[in-house]
Motif scaffolding. Structure first.
Motif, PDB file in Angstrom:
ATOM      1  N   SER A  59      -1.891 -28.418   6.311  1.00  0.00           N
ATOM      2  CA  SER A  59      -1.533 -29.411   5.308  1.00  0.00           C
ATOM      3  C   SER A  59      -2.616 -29.486   4.248  1.00  0.00           C
ATOM      4  N   ASN A  60      -2.198 -29.824   3.048  1.00  0.00           N
ATOM      5  CA  ASN A  60      -3.151 -29.962   1.957  1.00  0.00           C
ATOM      6  C   ASN A  60      -4.153 -31.078   2.236  1.00  0.00           C
ATOM      7  N   GLU A  61      -3.645 -32.186   2.797  1.00  0.00           N
ATOM      8  CA  GLU A  61      -4.510 -33.294   3.181  1.00  0.00           C
ATOM      9  C   GLU A  61      -4.308 -33.585   4.653  1.00  0.00           C
ATOM     10  N   GLU A  62      -5.387 -33.666   5.392  1.00  0.00           N
ATOM     11  CA  GLU A  62      -5.331 -34.022   6.803  1.00  0.00           C
ATOM     12  C   GLU A  62      -6.305 -35.156   7.062  1.00  0.00           C
ATOM     13  N   GLY A 191       6.152 -33.293   2.348  1.00  0.00           N
ATOM     14  CA  GLY A 191       7.241 -33.858   1.566  1.00  0.00           C
ATOM     15  C   GLY A 191       7.033 -33.900   0.074  1.00  0.00           C
ATOM     16  N   PHE A 192       5.966 -33.301  -0.456  1.00  0.00           N
ATOM     17  CA  PHE A 192       5.813 -33.281  -1.902  1.00  0.00           C
ATOM     18  C   PHE A 192       5.065 -32.022  -2.305  1.00  0.00           C
ATOM     19  N   ASP A 193       5.150 -31.661  -3.594  1.00  0.00           N
ATOM     20  CA  ASP A 193       4.573 -30.406  -4.073  1.00  0.00           C
ATOM     21  C   ASP A 193       3.091 -30.331  -3.766  1.00  0.00           C
ATOM     22  N   GLY A 194       2.677 -29.109  -3.401  1.00  0.00           N
ATOM     23  CA  GLY A 194       1.256 -28.874  -3.194  1.00  0.00           C
ATOM     24  C   GLY A 194       0.721 -29.375  -1.878  1.00  0.00           C
ATOM     25  N   SER A 195       1.601 -29.706  -0.931  1.00  0.00           N
ATOM     26  CA  SER A 195       1.116 -30.278   0.321  1.00  0.00           C
ATOM     27  C   SER A 195       0.847 -29.230   1.386  1.00  0.00           C
ATOM     28  N   GLN A 196       1.210 -27.974   1.155  1.00  0.00           N
ATOM     29  CA  GLN A 196       0.991 -26.924   2.142  1.00  0.00           C
ATOM     30  C   GLN A 196       0.036 -25.882   1.571  1.00  0.00           C
ATOM     31  N   VAL A 197      -0.963 -25.519   2.376  1.00  0.00           N
ATOM     32  CA  VAL A 197      -1.954 -24.551   1.924  1.00  0.00           C
ATOM     33  C   VAL A 197      -2.179 -23.513   3.017  1.00  0.00           C
ATOM     34  N   VAL A 198      -2.637 -22.345   2.584  1.00  0.00           N
ATOM     35  CA  VAL A 198      -3.016 -21.276   3.499  1.00  0.00           C
ATOM     36  C   VAL A 198      -4.509 -21.047   3.332  1.00  0.00           C
ATOM     37  N   ARG A 199      -5.234 -21.102   4.427  1.00  0.00           N
ATOM     38  CA  ARG A 199      -6.678 -20.908   4.385  1.00  0.00           C
ATOM     39  C   ARG A 199      -7.013 -19.522   4.916  1.00  0.00           C
ATOM     40  N   LEU A 228       6.373 -16.172  -0.869  1.00  0.00           N
ATOM     41  CA  LEU A 228       6.138 -17.455  -1.522  1.00  0.00           C
ATOM     42  C   LEU A 228       4.939 -17.343  -2.453  1.00  0.00           C
ATOM     43  N   ARG A 229       5.058 -17.968  -3.601  1.00  0.00           N
ATOM     44  CA  ARG A 229       3.969 -17.932  -4.575  1.00  0.00           C
ATOM     45  C   ARG A 229       2.964 -19.040  -4.258  1.00  0.00           C
ATOM     46  N   GLU A 253       3.399 -23.128  -3.867  1.00  0.00           N
ATOM     47  CA  GLU A 253       4.201 -23.842  -4.854  1.00  0.00           C
ATOM     48  C   GLU A 253       5.387 -24.500  -4.146  1.00  0.00           C
ATOM     49  N   GLY A 254       5.555 -25.794  -4.370  1.00  0.00           N
ATOM     50  CA  GLY A 254       6.647 -26.514  -3.738  1.00  0.00           C
ATOM     51  C   GLY A 254       6.353 -26.831  -2.287  1.00  0.00           C
ATOM     52  N   PHE A 255       7.346 -27.398  -1.620  1.00  0.00           N
ATOM     53  CA  PHE A 255       7.222 -27.727  -0.204  1.00  0.00           C
ATOM     54  C   PHE A 255       8.335 -27.024   0.554  1.00  0.00           C
ATOM     55  N   HIS A 256       7.983 -26.402   1.695  1.00  0.00           N
ATOM     56  CA  HIS A 256       8.930 -25.597   2.457  1.00  0.00           C
ATOM     57  C   HIS A 256       9.056 -26.196   3.851  1.00  0.00           C
ATOM     58  N   GLU A 257      10.185 -26.848   4.100  1.00  0.00           N
ATOM     59  CA  GLU A 257      10.377 -27.586   5.347  1.00  0.00           C
ATOM     60  C   GLU A 257      10.410 -26.670   6.567  1.00  0.00           C
ATOM     61  N   ASP A 258      10.827 -25.406   6.382  1.00  0.00           N
ATOM     62  CA  ASP A 258      10.927 -24.497   7.523  1.00  0.00           C
ATOM     63  C   ASP A 258       9.564 -24.058   8.040  1.00  0.00           C
ATOM     64  N   LEU A 259       8.528 -24.223   7.245  1.00  0.00           N
ATOM     65  CA  LEU A 259       7.192 -23.779   7.643  1.00  0.00           C
ATOM     66  C   LEU A 259       6.483 -24.876   8.428  1.00  0.00           C
ATOM     67  N   LYS A 260       5.833 -24.474   9.494  1.00  0.00           N
ATOM     68  CA  LYS A 260       5.108 -25.404  10.345  1.00  0.00           C
ATOM     69  C   LYS A 260       3.618 -25.088  10.320  1.00  0.00           C
ATOM     70  N   ASN A 261       2.826 -26.119  10.454  1.00  0.00           N
ATOM     71  CA  ASN A 261       1.378 -25.919  10.514  1.00  0.00           C
ATOM     72  C   ASN A 261       1.024 -24.984  11.668  1.00  0.00           C
ATOM     73  N   GLY A 262       0.130 -24.054  11.371  1.00  0.00           N
ATOM     74  CA  GLY A 262      -0.272 -23.068  12.374  1.00  0.00           C
ATOM     75  C   GLY A 262       0.373 -21.714  12.186  1.00  0.00           C
ATOM     76  N   PHE A 263       1.421 -21.621  11.334  1.00  0.00           N
ATOM     77  CA  PHE A 263       2.024 -20.324  11.046  1.00  0.00           C
ATOM     78  C   PHE A 263       0.979 -19.405  10.415  1.00  0.00           C
ATOM     79  N   ILE A 264       1.037 -18.119  10.788  1.00  0.00           N
ATOM     80  CA  ILE A 264       0.129 -17.124  10.223  1.00  0.00           C
ATOM     81  C   ILE A 264       0.799 -16.473   9.016  1.00  0.00           C
TER      82      ILE A 264
END
Length: 350
Positions: A59-62, A191-199, A228-229, A253-264
């Protein structure tokens, strides 16, 4: 004269003038000394050498949620994996003790007010002293502060969600005795744009090529055939002590409900700095020393000029050079360069 003799004369004349034309062409080529070469035009490209890496979706914010005071956990209203709304109650302590503390502070404050009023009246009647009034006033202010503290602590004996998000982890169970600040829940935004990040982690040779807002493409095995961009939103200023790599954060970009935290996620990162580089065939290189190479270019299509270029990277059959090394409208010699010297006249062949 026979027709056959006329034909021989005509053929002889044609042969004579044909030989003379070939001689003049060869003589002209000898005088101009043009050397045949093949060239290519320079083109900038963003996709010269993408950086590939793997990273974890988070998540972008935890936030780690906890109680300000210690006590017995009375209720836990959500479990790991659930989605919660902003200000939704998540947990609370048994409030029996904290309510008693609030009541005690309240009664103490009320008594301090009465004592202050009594001391003021006695001083007005010249029975009491000014010092007694001041002392009672001080005790009243202290009691008021204690009441405010007790009420504040009671407020944070309850955990409410700070934002809409997903419960990532639950650390305790109902009935446990917890200390102040002990983790109760871990929550991440959703639930809003920019809330998912890949580290991801990058080596020093790669992290120096990127900057904020560079574009990336991310793919997940859980979502096949879809890229995904994302953009670079954070670059660590120092290496991770345990891995030696530099942590980089890519925001999707955007929020993707199908993606779960921990996905590689598999990442292709396109450095913006590469848009200021040229990708040219390795055959153009006539001499090299370290990162400095020499190539022949032509700006007018008639003369070859030797140029030094700074090579930033080598591929299987190409090299990457800085745009500052070469004029933007030049052509690079890729065949025949080995026989050239600077300022030689050239003839471009297809």
């Amino acid at each position: 004269m026979k027709k056959s003799n006329y034909l021989l004369i005509i053929i002889g004349v044609i042969t004579f003038f044909g030989c003379k034309k070939e001689y003049r062409t060869a003589e002209k080529s000898l005088k101009t000394n043009k050397k045949p070469v093949r060239v290519i035009s320079l083109e900038q490209s963003r996709s010269i050498d993408p950086i590939t890496a793997s990273g974890v979706l988070v998540s972008n914010e935890e936030a780690i949620l906890s109680f300000k005071i210690g006590g017995v956990v009375q209720s836990l209203n959500v479990s790991a994996g659930e989605t919660v709304n902003k200000n939704q109650r998540l947990a609370n302590l048994n409030l029996s003790e904290i309510n008693a503390q609030v009541e005690s502070a309240k009664y103490t404050y009320e008594k301090s007010i009465r004592d202050f009023d009594r001391a003021t009246n006695l001083y007005r009647d010249t029975v009491g002293t000014l010092e007694q009034v001041q002392n009672m006033e001080t005790l009243s202010e202290i009691a008021k502060s204690n009441l405010t503290t007790a009420r504040f602590n009671r407020q944070f004996a309850i955990i409410n969600s700070p934002y809409r998000g997903n419960i990532l982890k639950k650390y305790v169970e109902v009935g446990e005795i917890v200390s102040p600040g002990q983790p109760i829940y871990k929550i991440g935004t959703s639930g809003f744009d920019g809330s998912q990040v890949v580290r991801i982690g990058l080596a020093d040779k790669d992290v120096i090529r990127i900057k904020l807002s560079d574009m990336a493409l991310v793919s997940f095995d859980a979502v096949p055939n879809e890229q995904l961009r994302g953009i670079v939103t954070e670059i660590a200023s120092s290496a991770n002590a345990s891995t030696g790599l530099y942590n980089v954060e890519l925001t999707l970009e955007g929020f993707h409900e199908d993606l779960k935290n921990g996905f590689i996620g598999k990442v292709e990162l396109y450095p913006g700095a590469d848009s200021k580089k040229y990708k040219i065939p390795i055959d153009a290189l006539v001499e090299g020393n370290g990162t400095i190479g020499k190539v022949f270019i032509s700006e007018n299509g008639l003369t070859a000029i030797e140029k030094e270029v700074e090579v930033s990277n080598f591929g299987k059959d190409y090299m990457v050079v800085d745009t500052e090394s070469l004029p933007p409208n030049a052509s690079v010699v890729i065949e025949g360069a080995a026989y050239l010297r600077s300022n030689d006249s050239i003839q471009i062949v297809k």
